[in-house]
Write a protein that holds these residues in place. Sequence first.
Motif, PDB file in Angstrom:
ATOM      1  N   THR A  14      41.118  47.616  53.994  1.00  0.00           N
ATOM      2  CA  THR A  14      43.049  48.024  53.523  1.00  0.00           C
ATOM      3  C   THR A  14      42.622  47.454  52.625  1.00  0.00           C
ATOM      4  O   THR A  14      42.079  46.503  52.123  1.00  0.00           O
ATOM      5  N   THR A  15      43.795  46.787  51.961  1.00  0.00           N
ATOM      6  CA  THR A  15      44.204  46.660  50.880  1.00  0.00           C
ATOM      7  C   THR A  15      44.170  45.006  50.860  1.00  0.00           C
ATOM      8  O   THR A  15      44.281  43.980  49.554  1.00  0.00           O
ATOM      9  N   SER A  16      44.007  44.915  51.694  1.00  0.00           N
ATOM     10  CA  SER A  16      43.503  42.690  51.905  1.00  0.00           C
ATOM     11  C   SER A  16      42.919  42.171  51.132  1.00  0.00           C
ATOM     12  O   SER A  16      42.162  41.213  51.004  1.00  0.00           O
ATOM     13  N   ARG A  17      41.578  43.139  51.505  1.00  0.00           N
ATOM     14  CA  ARG A  17      40.501  42.926  51.030  1.00  0.00           C
ATOM     15  C   ARG A  17      40.606  43.231  48.950  1.00  0.00           C
ATOM     16  O   ARG A  17      41.055  43.805  48.215  1.00  0.00           O
ATOM     17  N   ILE A  18      39.529  42.303  48.434  1.00  0.00           N
ATOM     18  CA  ILE A  18      39.812  42.306  47.009  1.00  0.00           C
ATOM     19  C   ILE A  18      39.161  43.643  46.496  1.00  0.00           C
ATOM     20  O   ILE A  18      37.663  44.214  47.199  1.00  0.00           O
ATOM     21  N   ALA A  19      39.037  44.317  45.202  1.00  0.00           N
ATOM     22  CA  ALA A  19      38.597  45.553  44.984  1.00  0.00           C
ATOM     23  C   ALA A  19      38.180  44.988  43.443  1.00  0.00           C
ATOM     24  O   ALA A  19      38.384  44.389  42.841  1.00  0.00           O
ATOM     25  N   LEU A  20      37.010  45.789  43.486  1.00  0.00           N
ATOM     26  CA  LEU A  20      36.017  45.382  42.758  1.00  0.00           C
ATOM     27  C   LEU A  20      36.503  47.296  41.924  1.00  0.00           C
ATOM     28  O   LEU A  20      35.848  48.117  42.585  1.00  0.00           O
ATOM     29  N   TYR A  21      36.640  46.963  40.524  1.00  0.00           N
ATOM     30  CA  TYR A  21      36.902  48.376  40.210  1.00  0.00           C
ATOM     31  C   TYR A  21      35.983  48.770  38.544  1.00  0.00           C
ATOM     32  O   TYR A  21      35.502  47.606  38.033  1.00  0.00           O
ATOM     33  N   VAL A  22      35.876  49.469  39.319  1.00  0.00           N
ATOM     34  CA  VAL A  22      35.171  50.178  38.535  1.00  0.00           C
ATOM     35  C   VAL A  22      34.659  51.624  37.969  1.00  0.00           C
ATOM     36  O   VAL A  22      34.406  53.012  38.706  1.00  0.00           O
ATOM     37  N   PRO A  23      35.894  51.893  36.822  1.00  0.00           N
ATOM     38  CA  PRO A  23      36.052  53.561  37.051  1.00  0.00           C
ATOM     39  C   PRO A  23      35.309  54.396  35.943  1.00  0.00           C
ATOM     40  O   PRO A  23      34.359  53.739  35.033  1.00  0.00           O
ATOM     41  N   GLY A  24      35.425  55.307  35.941  1.00  0.00           N
ATOM     42  CA  GLY A  24      34.894  56.320  35.187  1.00  0.00           C
ATOM     43  C   GLY A  24      33.306  56.165  34.978  1.00  0.00           C
ATOM     44  O   GLY A  24      32.239  56.066  36.105  1.00  0.00           O
ATOM     45  N   ASN A  25      32.589  56.307  34.348  1.00  0.00           N
ATOM     46  CA  ASN A  25      31.338  55.902  33.991  1.00  0.00           C
ATOM     47  C   ASN A  25      31.083  54.294  33.689  1.00  0.00           C
ATOM     48  O   ASN A  25      29.727  54.173  32.964  1.00  0.00           O
ATOM     49  N   VAL A  26      31.606  53.618  33.729  1.00  0.00           N
ATOM     50  CA  VAL A  26      31.327  52.104  33.622  1.00  0.00           C
ATOM     51  C   VAL A  26      29.628  52.280  33.822  1.00  0.00           C
ATOM     52  O   VAL A  26      29.307  51.219  33.877  1.00  0.00           O
ATOM     53  N   TYR A  27      29.707  52.252  35.052  1.00  0.00           N
ATOM     54  CA  TYR A  27      28.862  51.821  36.099  1.00  0.00           C
ATOM     55  C   TYR A  27      26.757  52.574  35.435  1.00  0.00           C
ATOM     56  O   TYR A  27      26.092  51.859  35.256  1.00  0.00           O
ATOM     57  N   LYS A  28      27.041  53.929  34.772  1.00  0.00           N
ATOM     58  CA  LYS A  28      26.252  53.699  33.734  1.00  0.00           C
ATOM     59  C   LYS A  28      25.776  53.213  32.558  1.00  0.00           C
ATOM     60  O   LYS A  28      24.413  52.928  32.985  1.00  0.00           O
ATOM     61  N   ASP A  29      26.523  52.507  32.605  1.00  0.00           N
ATOM     62  CA  ASP A  29      26.380  51.324  31.201  1.00  0.00           C
ATOM     63  C   ASP A  29      26.085  49.996  31.642  1.00  0.00           C
ATOM     64  O   ASP A  29      25.339  49.303  30.822  1.00  0.00           O
ATOM     65  N   TYR A  30      26.095  50.236  33.099  1.00  0.00           N
ATOM     66  CA  TYR A  30      27.069  48.397  33.066  1.00  0.00           C
ATOM     67  C   TYR A  30      26.511  48.828  35.341  1.00  0.00           C
ATOM     68  O   TYR A  30      27.239  48.548  35.749  1.00  0.00           O
ATOM     69  N   PRO A  31      25.011  48.842  35.127  1.00  0.00           N
ATOM     70  CA  PRO A  31      24.634  48.622  36.724  1.00  0.00           C
ATOM     71  C   PRO A  31      24.508  47.451  37.451  1.00  0.00           C
ATOM     72  O   PRO A  31      24.237  47.916  38.773  1.00  0.00           O
ATOM     73  N   GLY A  32      25.180  46.691  36.299  1.00  0.00           N
ATOM     74  CA  GLY A  32      25.647  45.021  36.912  1.00  0.00           C
ATOM     75  C   GLY A  32      26.152  45.281  38.068  1.00  0.00           C
ATOM     76  O   GLY A  32      26.528  44.060  38.730  1.00  0.00           O
ATOM     77  N   TRP A  33      27.549  45.870  37.949  1.00  0.00           N
ATOM     78  CA  TRP A  33      28.376  45.807  39.382  1.00  0.00           C
ATOM     79  C   TRP A  33      27.869  46.187  40.704  1.00  0.00           C
ATOM     80  O   TRP A  33      28.510  45.800  41.592  1.00  0.00           O
ATOM     81  N   LEU A  34      27.060  46.491  40.824  1.00  0.00           N
ATOM     82  CA  LEU A  34      25.691  46.375  42.287  1.00  0.00           C
ATOM     83  C   LEU A  34      25.348  44.736  42.696  1.00  0.00           C
ATOM     84  O   LEU A  34      26.130  44.741  43.762  1.00  0.00           O
ATOM     85  N   PRO A  35      24.622  44.683  42.060  1.00  0.00           N
ATOM     86  CA  PRO A  35      24.622  43.452  41.723  1.00  0.00           C
ATOM     87  C   PRO A  35      25.572  42.106  42.455  1.00  0.00           C
ATOM     88  O   PRO A  35      25.804  41.275  43.130  1.00  0.00           O
ATOM     89  N   LEU A  36      26.948  42.080  41.319  1.00  0.00           N
ATOM     90  CA  LEU A  36      27.830  41.618  41.440  1.00  0.00           C
ATOM     91  C   LEU A  36      28.133  42.175  43.110  1.00  0.00           C
ATOM     92  O   LEU A  36      28.614  40.925  43.559  1.00  0.00           O
ATOM     93  N   TYR A  37      28.479  42.989  43.678  1.00  0.00           N
ATOM     94  CA  TYR A  37      28.849  43.564  44.797  1.00  0.00           C
ATOM     95  C   TYR A  37      28.032  43.083  45.947  1.00  0.00           C
ATOM     96  O   TYR A  37      28.704  42.135  46.939  1.00  0.00           O
ATOM     97  N   LYS A  38      27.256  42.697  45.651  1.00  0.00           N
ATOM     98  CA  LYS A  38      26.412  42.197  46.800  1.00  0.00           C
ATOM     99  C   LYS A  38      26.480  40.804  47.173  1.00  0.00           C
ATOM    100  O   LYS A  38      26.704  40.485  48.083  1.00  0.00           O
TER     101      LYS A  38
END
Length: 902
Positions: free
Chosen positions: A59-83
């Motif tokens: 639900t919206t009570s969680r923090i949102a990790l916003y990784v739009p579009g193709n950001v993940y291709k240029d910056y795969p670090g979103w995944l270790p940040l999530y972990k």
Amino acid sequence: MKVTNFFVAASCLLLSYSSVTLAVVDITTLKGPTVNTAVPAVGNGAVTDPASTTFGTGTTSRIALYVPGNVYKDYPGWLPLYKALVFQGIPVTVTKDISVAKTHSAVIAYQALQSKYLGLLDGLTWSTYVSGGKTLIAIGMTSTDMFLTSSFGVTPDTTTNKNAREVIVLNSPSAAYPATSVNSMFDMTDVRDKEIPLWRGDLDTGFTTIGYTLAASTAPNGVFALGSYRTSAGVIDTKAGITIKSTANGGKAVAIGLDLGAFIGESNGGKTNGIPRSYDAQYEPGYDNFIRLIKQLYVTSTSTGLVTSWPVPGNMGVHFSWTYDIDAQDSYELAYTVAKDLQSRGIGGTINWQAKLVKDAYDVASFSHYYRNISAVEALGNMELSSHSVSHSPNLLNFPVGTGKEIWSGIEYDEENYFPFIGQCTNTSATGPWTTNVPGATPCDTPNARLYFYTVAGSLLGEARVSKYILESISINNSTVVSFRTGHLLYPDALPQVLAAAGYKYSSSGACNDQMTHMPYQPFYNLAYNQAVDIIEFPLTASDQDGQINGDWAAPGSAQYPNGSYAYNQAVLINKIAKYGGQYTFLIHPTTAGLPGLTQTLFSDKFAFQQTLTPKITNVSYFDTMSGRGDFHSARIASGIDVAVVGTTATVTVTLTKPIRDLTLKVPTAWAFASSTVGVKATPGAVVLLNTVAAGTVKLTFKTSGTVAAAVNPAPGPAKTTTTISIPSPTVPPPTPTPNNPRMVDDFADPSRYSSEQNAMGYYTGDDGTVANKTSVQDDWLLLTVKPTSYWYTLLGAANTCNDFSAYKTLSLAVRYPTTTRVGFNVVIQDVDAASCSETTQHPFNATALINAATPVGPDNWLHLDLPLTNFGTFNAKSLKAVTLSGFTANGLIEVDYIYFS
């Protein structure tokens, strides 16, 4: 033919144990494993698209990790940040959709606020979001969009490659800017807490950064630098590294000028090129401090309160494992000694057994000689059976992945037999080169290295699958081996996927300082960070090779230990880690013999260290095996926490995909527990789901009493047990109460009770995180590290009750100042209205003059204060609620004993 020349019959070399059935399996009769292992890929793997994951639930009570579009291709670090976020217990929803993200009370915009990723109206959307009272955390913001620069109050660098920025220095909170209180959790007197290294000057390697120029600022809602860069010249950069700007209605815009995801990913992979200040055995929170900051921003992002999960079971401070590497002949007997000691204390640990099957230049075939003695340890019932490889090769980094067909065969020769052989290198001259003279062998080390060996016929899959097979085959408990540690803590790039392919779940092959974290983490394929591997790593914290290990307990300043004894300093380290619920893994080699490259140390000293340290840290430690810790975290990071507040009722829904034991939820301290669908232990600020809870949904309800002020946060740790223990015990006990039949509030005689946040009357006691380093009970007194804004309180009864103390005339307490500098304070009696027993009134007495005039009792300078209740003015003695200490006149250390009424 039958292979017998590599080992001798085990039966002639057994150690002697009473009443223990030793393993009857003869390893010469074994052949296996019979099932091949699929050879894992050795590359980094494809970049993970957030849309392909299941991380978008909640639900919206969680923090949102916003990784739009193709950001993940240029910056795969979103995944270790999530972990890293979920390992810290922060509920997270990952989304690529700005319309979803903006419905959450807190958002991490990962590399999204760059011009190339921004939609036409995105800047306005985020500006409206912040001005609406919500929290936006931007990582890597470089856009100069006018709405963003106005909301954040900064202008970013046009370039990001700033190799002169060696350190981020966290700044102390400013009373003029209330939003900066998020930094109050950090110990600004500890350089390891205050400074996070980013660059190593002598190697000219590190992380690129973005600097932010702050706009003109007016308190209380202007922009402020939470973190500043310090350059290689030792001066503070004019451009900040972490900034915060708040709005009058509680909105916050935070900019972090570092690719935090890449920083975490490189740290987890051991690719930080010597940036950490030590390898192990010291406090190096590293990226933990960034995640702690985000956690504090999250829990203060709404006035109604939010919930996180605590990283240690049972609301304790540190998830602790004693681990032992069995890689020498005498270790097989001494392993029983250390395990028996833990069993006598009611705790367990993990023993990593090397399946050494071949006599070579490195060692004898010790496993083949002594393996039956493993049964004696298993029979104790408290130790995990874990692998420490087959060869323990110093050349492991050069091993190929292998075929997945490697086996042990004691029956007959097989071409897949795994017999890695370590040989001594030959030096062709005084300065080298070193050579193996053996075709196909792994390379020798250079003349400047410490180990000069080569290995023939080794492979990573052979080390993993063959050791696992043999240990499971001889186990008298039918144990499944799920934990692994490499020899020499070497960490080949392909190790994570190799361990997962071979059936392991957990590893302890890294080092916490080198990985820049005191938390467990999930490694990635090839130690990059494109794809996560289903393995949890518990990096080694310290070992018997890191200091003068023995059983001595000495504070800094003693003649023999001017910097403190090793046991003492490790206890200090443990208490620092306990501030945010980290893991602590200690390695003992139960041997006196020194393997190549390891210093010879008496086993008696190592054993004495274990016996000294264990009781000193029981009040903050949850002792566990490697697999016990792994099962807990595997379930915890897969769980979900959602909060809904309607009126004055908060409903917390915990979704569990796996069973979990003693899971702790951190809740706002102002919430009062009401109900739960499972058994719990509830104290202000924390609720423990008792014992093992099955997979499914757990619901809890709380009374919020309206709204919770943003400054009132869940305590950042087990607040009563995490002070730095730097004060030696007094030589005489504090004064004992003398009146007849006193009403003891607390005598601080039970550290375990205090760690459960209870006084001697059984009621809650705490400091709401206002006391620096937290409070703790030391021997039989309370240690407070105070500042003028600190307070400490202890309740005199249950919530919403009127407690009758009208029979008493005096409130007494004993205090001591270990640094000899006296700090004054107010003693406050709180009463409640007689009608509802809920409306609280404060009745303070300023005890400063009395403290300054008091005469010390005994050589340790205890001051005994008897305070007539008439000093507190008019109050209702039949409706008391609490006793509070507050209004401290300065920073300082205070010890308190015996608070009682008479």
